[in-house]
Design a protein around this motif. Structure first.
Motif, PDB file in Angstrom:
ATOM      1  N   UNK A 680       0.834  -1.204   0.000  1.00 24.79           N
ATOM      2  CA  UNK A 680       0.000   0.000   0.000  1.00 24.79           C
ATOM      3  C   UNK A 680       0.867   1.252   0.000  1.00 24.79           C
ATOM      4  N   UNK A 681       1.927   1.254   0.804  1.00 22.58           N
ATOM      5  CA  UNK A 681       2.855   2.378   0.794  1.00 22.58           C
ATOM      6  C   UNK A 681       3.507   2.523  -0.577  1.00 22.58           C
ATOM      7  N   UNK A 682       3.861   1.395  -1.201  1.00 19.90           N
ATOM      8  CA  UNK A 682       4.448   1.434  -2.544  1.00 19.90           C
ATOM      9  C   UNK A 682       3.459   2.018  -3.555  1.00 19.90           C
ATOM     10  N   UNK A 683       2.177   1.653  -3.438  1.00 18.48           N
ATOM     11  CA  UNK A 683       1.159   2.230  -4.327  1.00 18.48           C
ATOM     12  C   UNK A 683       1.113   3.738  -4.169  1.00 18.48           C
ATOM     13  N   UNK A 684       1.118   4.220  -2.927  1.00 18.75           N
ATOM     14  CA  UNK A 684       1.022   5.661  -2.702  1.00 18.75           C
ATOM     15  C   UNK A 684       2.237   6.402  -3.255  1.00 18.75           C
ATOM     16  N   UNK A 685       3.402   5.800  -3.141  1.00 15.60           N
ATOM     17  CA  UNK A 685       4.584   6.406  -3.757  1.00 15.60           C
ATOM     18  C   UNK A 685       4.453   6.381  -5.280  1.00 15.60           C
ATOM     19  N   UNK A 686       3.879   5.306  -5.828  1.00 15.15           N
ATOM     20  CA  UNK A 686       3.681   5.225  -7.274  1.00 15.15           C
ATOM     21  C   UNK A 686       2.680   6.282  -7.749  1.00 15.15           C
ATOM     22  N   UNK A 687       1.613   6.497  -6.972  1.00 20.32           N
ATOM     23  CA  UNK A 687       0.653   7.548  -7.311  1.00 20.32           C
ATOM     24  C   UNK A 687       1.341   8.913  -7.260  1.00 20.32           C
ATOM     25  N   UNK A 688       2.218   9.088  -6.300  1.00 18.22           N
ATOM     26  CA  UNK A 688       3.000  10.323  -6.199  1.00 18.22           C
ATOM     27  C   UNK A 688       3.849  10.528  -7.464  1.00 18.22           C
ATOM     28  N   UNK A 689       4.411   9.430  -7.945  1.00 21.69           N
ATOM     29  CA  UNK A 689       5.168   9.483  -9.208  1.00 21.69           C
ATOM     30  C   UNK A 689       4.248   9.937 -10.339  1.00 21.69           C
ATOM     31  N   UNK A 690       3.052   9.376 -10.403  1.00 17.52           N
ATOM     32  CA  UNK A 690       2.147   9.638 -11.512  1.00 17.52           C
ATOM     33  C   UNK A 690       1.552  11.035 -11.474  1.00 17.52           C
ATOM     34  N   UNK A 691       1.144  11.483 -10.299  1.00 14.23           N
ATOM     35  CA  UNK A 691       0.428  12.759 -10.207  1.00 14.23           C
ATOM     36  C   UNK A 691       1.354  13.953 -10.031  1.00 14.23           C
ATOM     37  N   UNK A 692       2.470  13.745  -9.314  1.00 17.61           N
ATOM     38  CA  UNK A 692       3.373  14.874  -8.999  1.00 17.61           C
ATOM     39  C   UNK A 692       4.651  14.845  -9.827  1.00 17.61           C
ATOM     40  N   UNK A 693       5.015  13.645 -10.257  1.00 12.70           N
ATOM     41  CA  UNK A 693       6.231  13.462 -11.073  1.00 12.70           C
ATOM     42  C   UNK A 693       7.452  14.109 -10.428  1.00 12.70           C
ATOM     43  N   UNK A 694       7.578  13.881  -9.113  1.00  5.10           N
ATOM     44  CA  UNK A 694       8.669  14.506  -8.373  1.00  5.10           C
ATOM     45  C   UNK A 694       9.834  13.553  -8.110  1.00  5.10           C
ATOM     46  N   UNK A 695       9.630  12.250  -8.144  1.00  5.10           N
ATOM     47  CA  UNK A 695      10.706  11.319  -7.842  1.00  5.10           C
ATOM     48  C   UNK A 695      11.726  11.327  -8.984  1.00  5.10           C
ATOM     49  N   UNK A 696      12.971  11.239  -8.618  1.00  5.64           N
ATOM     50  CA  UNK A 696      14.029  11.189  -9.621  1.00  5.64           C
ATOM     51  C   UNK A 696      14.043   9.824 -10.294  1.00  5.64           C
ATOM     52  N   UNK A 697      14.801   9.701 -11.382  1.00  4.85           N
ATOM     53  CA  UNK A 697      14.889   8.427 -12.098  1.00  4.85           C
ATOM     54  C   UNK A 697      15.431   7.337 -11.184  1.00  4.85           C
ATOM     55  N   UNK A 698      16.442   7.654 -10.385  1.00  3.23           N
ATOM     56  CA  UNK A 698      17.013   6.646  -9.483  1.00  3.23           C
ATOM     57  C   UNK A 698      16.011   6.253  -8.409  1.00  3.23           C
ATOM     58  N   UNK A 699      15.208   7.203  -7.929  1.00  2.00           N
ATOM     59  CA  UNK A 699      14.199   6.888  -6.908  1.00  2.00           C
ATOM     60  C   UNK A 699      13.095   6.025  -7.505  1.00  2.00           C
ATOM     61  N   UNK A 700      12.726   6.291  -8.737  1.00  2.00           N
ATOM     62  CA  UNK A 700      11.703   5.455  -9.381  1.00  2.00           C
ATOM     63  C   UNK A 700      12.207   4.018  -9.532  1.00  2.00           C
ATOM     64  N   UNK A 701      13.481   3.880  -9.899  1.00 12.17           N
ATOM     65  CA  UNK A 701      14.029   2.539 -10.057  1.00 12.17           C
ATOM     66  C   UNK A 701      14.140   1.837  -8.705  1.00 12.17           C
ATOM     67  N   UNK A 702      14.485   2.579  -7.659  1.00 12.61           N
ATOM     68  CA  UNK A 702      14.514   1.984  -6.315  1.00 12.61           C
ATOM     69  C   UNK A 702      13.121   1.490  -5.919  1.00 12.61           C
ATOM     70  N   UNK A 703      12.112   2.284  -6.228  1.00 16.90           N
ATOM     71  CA  UNK A 703      10.737   1.889  -5.911  1.00 16.90           C
ATOM     72  C   UNK A 703      10.362   0.615  -6.658  1.00 16.90           C
ATOM     73  N   UNK A 704      10.746   0.514  -7.914  1.00 16.53           N
ATOM     74  CA  UNK A 704      10.437  -0.687  -8.682  1.00 16.53           C
ATOM     75  C   UNK A 704      11.157  -1.906  -8.116  1.00 16.53           C
TER      76      UNK A 704
END
Length: 772
Positions: A680-704
């Motif tokens: 659930x926390x991962x989903x919320x971070x993913x939504x943050x990626x989608x709506x705010x597009x604030x995570x860096x490329x390295x942070x997105x890859x860490x999340x994945x």
């Protein structure tokens, strides 16, 4: 071994017999959904018949029963029963139904569904839909210990192995082993947790003479009986039931006996089913055995309890045996219980004379000369096929079946659980028990068991008048889909895409009374043990009381209560702060909590991680789960999301620690609640990626990478679904980052292969398409 034969049919209840037990070799007690408890004594002269009497009648269903053995104070023993009214009644078998109970045990907040008296007769254990399991002292008739850790999920089964060991089976799919000598402050935590693939409906001790060497047996909705050592090692599985298994018992011969939704009682010698006893009912709710005679008693949905024996002198007369066989033969079997049937490929009656079965309970369909389809089971003991009924179609209010997720149902209802959210689909067949369908619906949709009665009553009300095999006029029933604008299965082009996820999710359902009672109990223990410097003072207790009032009645919380809560989650011993962490999870969704900063720990993100995973302590998986829930709930407000944005690296590090990517081994890799919270926390971070597009490329890859660790090797549908939603949401936003992560397609393919639910397969297919 000689087969069991019918000894007596106990006819008198007006609804399902949900529980039965032997009070003596010649006395049986039963409990029923007709709100009564009945006592049955073998007729004078030693023949096979029983005479019944009403012991107790209330206003609610009675679902559980146990017998307290005779002693000096109670020479006739005591009948213990419990049910929907939440009260456990203790009554002498010599009393009349009009007389008061000897004791009423009050403590459960919902339906009491499991009871077991210790072999020594010194205590009773109860389990209920309220997620509680209680140990009652039978000297003082009060709760001596609460068995903790069931997290609000129904405790379907309890079994006492000896004077210090109790085992519980829960709707959260876990078996918990408790050492009663380790109780503190009126509670005891599980000394071991056994993670199973399905909800645990029944438990029993395995006889020491059983060849497997197992300690306990469990039964589940998946029709499987599993044998376990108390250390969690699975020894074996017993396969034969074709639907839910509701009850288990052990025989003095070292065998096991079970009953379930497939109309049968089954006897197991070693790992093999040696006898199948088919009943003229849909559900065989319960089976119990006498520890000396080995006789068994069953209770079924036709309102009849039946005693079976291997002792020739207790076998029923030929007329009674014939009537029982004819009633089984005449019973109708809903087609849903036997699956799809191609009549043209079925053998005729001659098959029964020329072919033998290969195992007891084997089912063979026969096309009769008149065109009907009959079901026959093979009896190893009698070496013949036994007719167990005629297969019939089950039809709903319109006379037509409804397709839903690839299966046919009589009804598919829309259930509105939350305003503003789309309705959930509730499929139902008339051959099913409303309570079991309601239970599956709640489990599938992660809904509280508190809704169970409402959903079951909804089913009953909306299918009233519909009967098996008799189509109603087309205008006589509701549209099973609700309105014309609602989606209908088969119209695939109307299905909206699941990805990317647009809304933040929370885990907010809570039982405040349980949380605050636990905090109060621990605080009193601290004071009584001389740790007043750590315990809350009266002012801090008052502040928490105000916080509870606010949580239960308003949309804001008092900020002056938060320092007291911070003390609980940071200064109390790590093993005592779980309730405090649960409370922190509850307040995290409020703006005041998101804005709060602690002088020592900082923001709510830092505080939740420091409190749930302190660096100096060995991680507790349930504490980590509460930490993950707190961080997920932080996304509920704009201020909370602002805090999360500022601490993305910290949030990712927390998830990497939980999944074992960073630091030592993964925390609670089989703890379903922790995995769901982390996903659930991962989903919320993913939504943050989608709506705010604030995570860096390295942070997105860490999340994945974190999502991959959550998915790998998992089979739980909710974990797979949430993990895939998180992965797909990132992929929908940044395909380049997703496809650059090594192995990501393999994670999705593995999850798709493990999926047993259509929703998981659907979101997996969307993920695969996004990365194509």
């Amino acid at each position: 071994m000689v087969d069991f034969k019918l000894s007596a049919q106990l006819v008198g209840h007006e609804a399902d017999v949900r529980a039965a037990a032997f009070a003596s070799p010649n006395t049986v007690v039963t409990a029923s959904r007709d709100c009564s408890v009945r006592l049955w004594r073998r007729s004078p002269g030693g023949d096979a018949s029983f005479e019944g009497s009403l012991l107790s009648r209330g206003s609610e269903y009675v679902n559980a029963i146990a017998f307290y053995p005779p002693n000096a104070e109670h020479p006739d023993g005591l009948v213990v029963s419990g049910g929907k009214d939440t009260i456990i009644e203790v009554k002498s078998p010599r009393k009349q139904s009009s007389e008061h109970a000897d004791r009423l045990l009050i403590g459960h907040a919902h339906n009491v569904c499991a009871l077991h008296v210790a072999p020594s007769g010194t205590f009773l254990v109860s389990g209920g839909w309220d997620g509680q399991a209680r140990v009652w002292n039978l000297g003082t008739w009060e709760t001596e210990l609460a068995l903790s850790g069931h997290d609000g999920m129904a405790v379907w089964a309890v079994v006492v192995l000896d004077d210090k060991t109790v085992v519980t089976g829960c709707a959260d799919k876990n078996i918990r082993v408790f050492d009663l000598t380790k109780g503190k402050g009126g509670e005891v935590d599980a000394s071991a947790t056994i993670y199973t693939p399905d909800v645990v409906r029944a438990l029993c001790s395995v006889p020491s003479t059983h060849p497997s060497g197992a300690d306990i047996a469990s039964a589940s909705n998946d029709g499987t009986i599993r044998l376990w050592k108390l250390n969690g090692q699975q020894i074996a599985e017993l396969h034969g039931h074709e639907s839910f298994v509701y009850s288990l018992a052990s025989l003095p011969t070292g065998e096991l006996v079970s009953s379930g939704e497939d109309r049968t009682v089954r006897v197991w010698k070693g790992l093999e089913c040696t006898q199948t006893i088919t009943h003229p009912a849909i559900s065989v709710w319960t089976v119990a055995a006498h520890p000396e005679t080995g006789d068994i008693v069953s209770g079924a949905s036709d309102g009849v309890a039946r005693v079976f024996t291997r002792t020739p002198e207790r076998v029923a007369d030929q007329q009674t045996l014939k009537e029982f066989q004819e009633s089984v033969k005449a019973s109708s079997i809903p087609q849903q219980q036997v699956g799809g049937i191609n009549k043209e490929k079925l053998p005729g009656p001659e098959f029964l004379q020329t072919k033998s079965g290969t195992k007891d309970g084997q089912v063979q369909m026969i096309k009769e000369d008149n065109g009907n389809v009959t079901a026959h089971t093979w009896s190893m003991g009698e070496q013949q096929w036994i007719n167990v009924g005629t297969v019939v179609d089950a039809v709903g209010s319109t006379g037509k079946k409804v397709e839903y997720k690839g299966k046919s149902y009589d009804f598919v209802f829309d259930v509105d659980i939350e305003d503003g959210k789309p309705p959930l689909k509730l499929p139902y067949n008339l051959s099913e028990n409303p309570y079991e369908s309601a239970t599956k619906f709640l489990n599938d949709n992660e809904l509280p068991q508190a809704y169970l009665d409402n959903v079951a009553q909804f089913i009953t009300t909306n299918t009233k008048g519909a009967t098996l095999g008799q189509p109603e006029p087309q205008s006589g029933g509701p549209d099973p889909y609700g309105t014309e604008s609602r989606y209908r299965p088969g119209e695939e082009e109307q299905k909206p895409a699941l990805l990317p996820q647009k809304e933040y999710l929370g885990i907010t359902a809570a039982k405040y009374e349980v949380i605050f009672n636990k905090i109060s109990s621990v605080n009193k223990t601290m004071i009584s043990s001389g740790r007043k410097d750590t315990a809350l003072n009266p002012g801090e207790e008052s502040a928490l009381h105000a916080l509870r009032t606010a949580l239960e009645s308003t949309t804001t919380i008092p900020t002056d209560a938060l320092p007291s809560l911070v003390r609980v989650v940071t200064e109390w011993p790590y093993g005592d702060r779980l309730a405090g962490l649960d409370l922190l999870r509850c307040v995290a969704r409020y703006q005041a909590a998101a804005k709060y900063k602690d002088g020592t720990h900082g923001s709510l993100v830092d505080l939740a991680i420091a409190a749930s995973l302190p660096s100096e302590e060995t991680p507790n998986e349930n504490a980590a789960m509460m930490g993950a829930r707190t961080l997920a709930n932080l996304f509920s407000t704009a201020d909370g999301r602002s805090v999360a944005k500022a601490h993305v690296d910290t949030l990712l590090s927390f998830l990497e620690r939980v999944t074992g990517i960073q630091g030592s081994a993964a925390i609670g890799p089989h703890n379903r609640n922790l995995l769901i919270a982390a996903a659930t926390l991962a989903i919320n971070l993913a939504v943050l990626v989608n709506t705010e597009k604030l995570l860096s490329a390295s942070e997105r890859r860490r999340l994945l990478e974190v999502i991959g660790a959550l998915l790998k090797g998992k089979s739980d549908s909710e974990v797979l679904y949430r993990g895939l939603v998180a992965l797909g949401t990132v992929a929908a936003t940044s395909k380049g980052d997703a496809t650059a992560v090594p192995g990501i397609r393999a994670w999705v393919n593995e999850a798709a292969g493990m999926a047993t639910e259509d929703r998981v397969k659907t979101v997996a297919a969307e993920c695969q398409k996004l990365m194509a």
